[in-house]
Design a protein around this motif. Structure first.
Motif, PDB file in Angstrom:
ATOM      1  N   UNK A 509       0.823  -1.211   0.000  1.00 25.61           N
ATOM      2  CA  UNK A 509       0.000   0.000   0.000  1.00 25.61           C
ATOM      3  C   UNK A 509       0.854   1.257   0.000  1.00 25.61           C
ATOM      4  N   UNK A 510       2.006   1.213   0.680  1.00 27.59           N
ATOM      5  CA  UNK A 510       2.850   2.416   0.693  1.00 27.59           C
ATOM      6  C   UNK A 510       3.399   2.722  -0.701  1.00 27.59           C
ATOM      7  N   UNK A 511       3.709   1.685  -1.473  1.00 27.54           N
ATOM      8  CA  UNK A 511       4.222   1.871  -2.837  1.00 27.54           C
ATOM      9  C   UNK A 511       3.171   2.516  -3.730  1.00 27.54           C
ATOM     10  N   UNK A 512       1.974   1.910  -3.762  1.00 25.81           N
ATOM     11  CA  UNK A 512       0.961   2.424  -4.683  1.00 25.81           C
ATOM     12  C   UNK A 512       0.437   3.782  -4.236  1.00 25.81           C
ATOM     13  N   UNK A 513       0.319   3.996  -2.938  1.00 31.12           N
ATOM     14  CA  UNK A 513      -0.213   5.271  -2.464  1.00 31.12           C
ATOM     15  C   UNK A 513       0.818   6.398  -2.597  1.00 31.12           C
ATOM     16  N   UNK A 514       2.097   6.051  -2.554  1.00 35.70           N
ATOM     17  CA  UNK A 514       3.114   7.075  -2.824  1.00 35.70           C
ATOM     18  C   UNK A 514       3.018   7.514  -4.285  1.00 35.70           C
ATOM     19  N   UNK A 515       2.757   6.544  -5.176  1.00 38.76           N
ATOM     20  CA  UNK A 515       2.554   6.897  -6.576  1.00 38.76           C
ATOM     21  C   UNK A 515       1.334   7.771  -6.765  1.00 38.76           C
ATOM     22  N   UNK A 516       0.234   7.428  -6.074  1.00 42.50           N
ATOM     23  CA  UNK A 516      -0.977   8.244  -6.168  1.00 42.50           C
ATOM     24  C   UNK A 516      -0.738   9.643  -5.609  1.00 42.50           C
TER      25      UNK A 516
END
Length: 719
Positions: A509-516
């Motif tokens: 979740x930290x990876x995808x939400x950092x992208x968002x």
């Protein structure tokens, strides 16, 4: 000599020198420093006895032939050690050449596996005889550890098989068994058992008193030709670009191997061997090899040997396992079980749904039949192990039941209470949840000590990792049996303690939400995606969010808010989570399965997806400042920080589970060796400094507490 036994025996045709490898206090033979010294002594003795002997046999006193390099010694090397590493490799090869050019036949008796340096030892023999055992493996998988076969492996395999023929075994590290080796001409004879090796070796020596390697002959030509051959030249002209596309420039070993192959094919053998040594010395003393050796050898072996499994508990071999929910996950688990011989009961609310779940296995197996990888009889046998049903009573006598229904606590509680009474005596129950805490789910169980999380990844037939989650009441026996079950499926288990999102989901979740979050800052979507790819992630964060469904992320967010509210707490969503929530609720972009998310998807089969054009209008800011290296850091550091937090909190209990879990569960770049090795590879102090810089600019997601920093230092491995 401590690792090599040297014997001279009288045979019918003269004396034979036998070098038997037998490293003391070790289950296998390795190229340790003592062995290198002993090899020099053995080569000197053979040279001294040259006039008296009529041949040399290379043999092993272990159950395998030879394991390869001493990787712990490699882990201790620094860039300053490169000259010494080069000299040591050259010394080994000088001794190899002494044996090979003696003018007497040398036979390698391969009683078992010979990988890496072990296969290079085997290649010293002019004639190689192997036991015909399908469990035996040969080959040069050094590339998978960030190394190259620098003890003459690249040079000899290229000269044996040619530039094109050798590539799969060198650049890709493909291994092979005795029969394939025989077909390739890399092994010359097969025997039924190790007891026949010596007699065959002696017979061959008697018939070939002046053996030599093919390339020693004046008329020798590399199979297929040198790089000067027009056909070879045409293939080699595009090979570096193709390799760069695959590695993204993050893996130096494949490029070094290709360079050694091509350069070595243009020069004499001795020069080719020196080229090989130089490249190996550089790789051995570099950071990439250390990262990959640490994780793909030491960490992986720690998991395979059961270091995360509670000890002193009898091994569990599952025979009958039930699955609740025949959707994509349940159907995938059913296939994984049936393919390993486990009787499977696949239950859903209707017979139609259950049958549809079984049909998934039929499609997968039919694809294998069509490709010639499975017979029709094998397909029928596999499918016969899956019983599709809508009746709970059909779960009777299952030793394990796994629920794989939708991520709703009430639904999971309902199916748990319906199915649990049908467990066999001593059986246990598992949830395939990806985020919901096991403590809460276990409240629906009559025996919470026999309730555990077993988190598969989608698609199950392709993903190797399984995350086992111990709840606060789960007992050791249940953890051990879950571990054994996962290994019985041929998958890689990691064991973590209970928390929201466990380890993999919260870090993913930290990876995808950092992208968002980057998108919300006005950074172009294409730049964000490319930053993820350039960092070494399999796909960009926005593409991953689409595949896993933005709507699922919003569901998890809502569940988190609800759970914390019930505890009298308030959850503050991150900028990335708020953007994803807006995408779903305001813009009606739920993800790929719902028709589109950050990407548009073509209706026609085979068409390419494209970024949703409205992202530019809605989010992109022309004046947004960005730096590609900083974006890459944000995507990698954010995951590493979360991993370090999980280790500090006791969610993760070992570095090996962290590294293997990050790579195989969430796609953390393999070149780093995993999320914790990413930290150790650069040094804790440097990592902390960079986190401080990122936290100052991009928020508390990058902040490290003293406890987390102390945990990083406490768990650092020592070699």
């Amino acid at each position: 000599m401590k690792t090599i036994k040297y014997e001279l025996t009288d045979e019918s045709f003269g004396k034979v020198a036998t070098l038997t490898f037998d490293e003391p206090d070790s289950p296998v033979n390795t190229m340790c420093l003592q062995w290198q010294d002993d090899l020099s002594e053995a080569a000197a003795r053979v040279l001294k006895d040259k006039d008296a002997i009529q041949g040399v046999i290379l043999a092993s006193a272990k159950s395998t032939f030879f394991a390869g390099a001493d990787l712990r010694a490699v882990m201790r090397l620094t860039p300053a050690d490169a000259p010494r590493a080069y000299a040591e490799v050259e010394r080994v090869k000088k001794n190899f050449r002494t044996l090979e050019t003696l003018g007497k036949p040398v036979v390698s008796c391969l009683n078992g596996t010979a990988l890496g340096g072990g296969w290079e030892v085997a290649l010293v023999g002019h004639h190689r005889i192997a036991v015909d055992d399908n469990k035996t493996l040969f080959g040069l998988p050094e590339v998978t550890l960030g190394l190259l076969p620098g003890a003459s492996g690249v040079t000899k395999m290229t000269r044996h098989l040619g530039l094109m023929g050798a590539q799969p075994y060198l650049v890709e590290g493909k291994t092979f068994g005795p029969r394939e080796a025989l077909a390739l001409g890399l092994v010359h004879e097969l025997v039924a058992n190790a007891g026949e090796l010596r007699a065959k070796a002696l017979a061959w020596m008697a018939a070939h008193p002046t053996a030599q390697h093919p390339w020693e002959a004046k008329d020798y030509k590399i199979p297929g030709g040198t790089p000067a051959n027009p056909k070879i030249a045409a293939a080699l002209s595009v090979a570096p670009a193709m390799l760069k596309k695959q590695t993204r420039g993050l893996y130096p070993a494949p490029e070094a191997i290709l360079a050694c192959m091509v350069e070595g094919a243009l020069v004499d053998l001795e020069t080719a061997l020196r080229i090989e040594s130089r490249h190996l010395a550089r790789l051995m003393t570099g950071s990439n090899a250390k990262a990959m050796i640490n994780t793909f050898f030491f960490n992986m072996n720690a998991i395979r040997s059961g270091q995360s499994r509670p000890r002193d508990i009898a091994r569990f071999k599952p025979a009958r396992v039930g699955l609740l929910g025949a959707g994509m996950m349940g159907a995938g688990i059913a296939y994984a079980q049936a393919s390993k011989g486990i009787t499977t009961v696949l239950k859903d609310v209707s017979q139609e749904r259950a049958d549809a779940g079984k049909a998934y296995s039929a499609r997968l197996t039919q694809a294998r039949v069509d490709k010639g990888r499975m017979s029709a009889d094998e397909q029928a046998a596999l499918l016969s192990r899956i019983s599709a049903t809508s009746q709970a009573a059909d779960l009777a006598s299952c030793e394990l039941i796994i629920e794989a229904v939708f991520e709703r606590r009430d639904l999971k509680a309902l199916v748990t209470q319906e199915a649990e009474p049908w467990l066999a005596p001593g059986g246990f129950f598992a949830s395939n949840t990806s985020t919901l805490p096991i403590a809460g789910l276990a409240t629906a169980s009559a025996r919470p000590e026999k309730f555990i999380g077993i988190h598969f990844f989608s698609p199950v037939d392709k993903m190797k990792l399984v995350e086992i989650i111990r709840g606060p009441q789960t007992d050791d026996e249940t953890v051990a049996r879950a571990f054994d079950y996962v290994q019985a499926l041929g998958k890689i288990p990691i064991v973590v303690n209970d928390s929201r999102g466990f380890y993999t989901s919260r870090t993913f979740a930290t990876f995808v939400m950092e992208g968002a979050a980057m998108l919300g800052e006005g950074i172009p979507a294409a730049v964000i995606e490319n930053a993820g790819l350039q960092a070494g992630m399999p796909v960009g964060p926005l593409a991953v969010l689409d595949e896993t469904a933005l709507s699922l992320s919003v569901h998890v967010l809502e569940q988190t808010r609800s759970d914390l509210a019930a505890e009298g707490k308030r959850y503050t969503a991150t900028p990335g989570e708020l953007l994803v929530e807006r995408m779903v609720k305001e813009l009606n972009r739920p993800g790929r399965a719902g028709g589109g998310g950050f990407y548009d998807y073509p209706a026609e089969k085979g068409g390419k997806k494209t970024l949703w054009p409205e992202l530019k209008t809605l989010f992109e800011k022309p004046d947004a400042a960005w730096n590609i290296d900083e974006l890459k850091d944000r995507l990698l550091y954010r995951q590493a920080v979360e991993t370090a937090r999980a280790l500090s909190e006791g969610v993760l209990t070992s570095v090996h589970d962290a590294n293997i879990g990050s790579i195989f569960g969430i796609g953390f770049p393999a070149w780093t060796g995993g999320a914790m090795q990413f930290i150790y590879g650069m040094g804790t102090d440097r990592f902390v400094r960079r986190c401080d810089e990122l936290a100052a600019r991009f928020g508390p997601g990058f902040a490290l507490t003293d406890a987390v920093t102390a945990g990083i230092a406490r768990h650092q491995p020592v070699y």
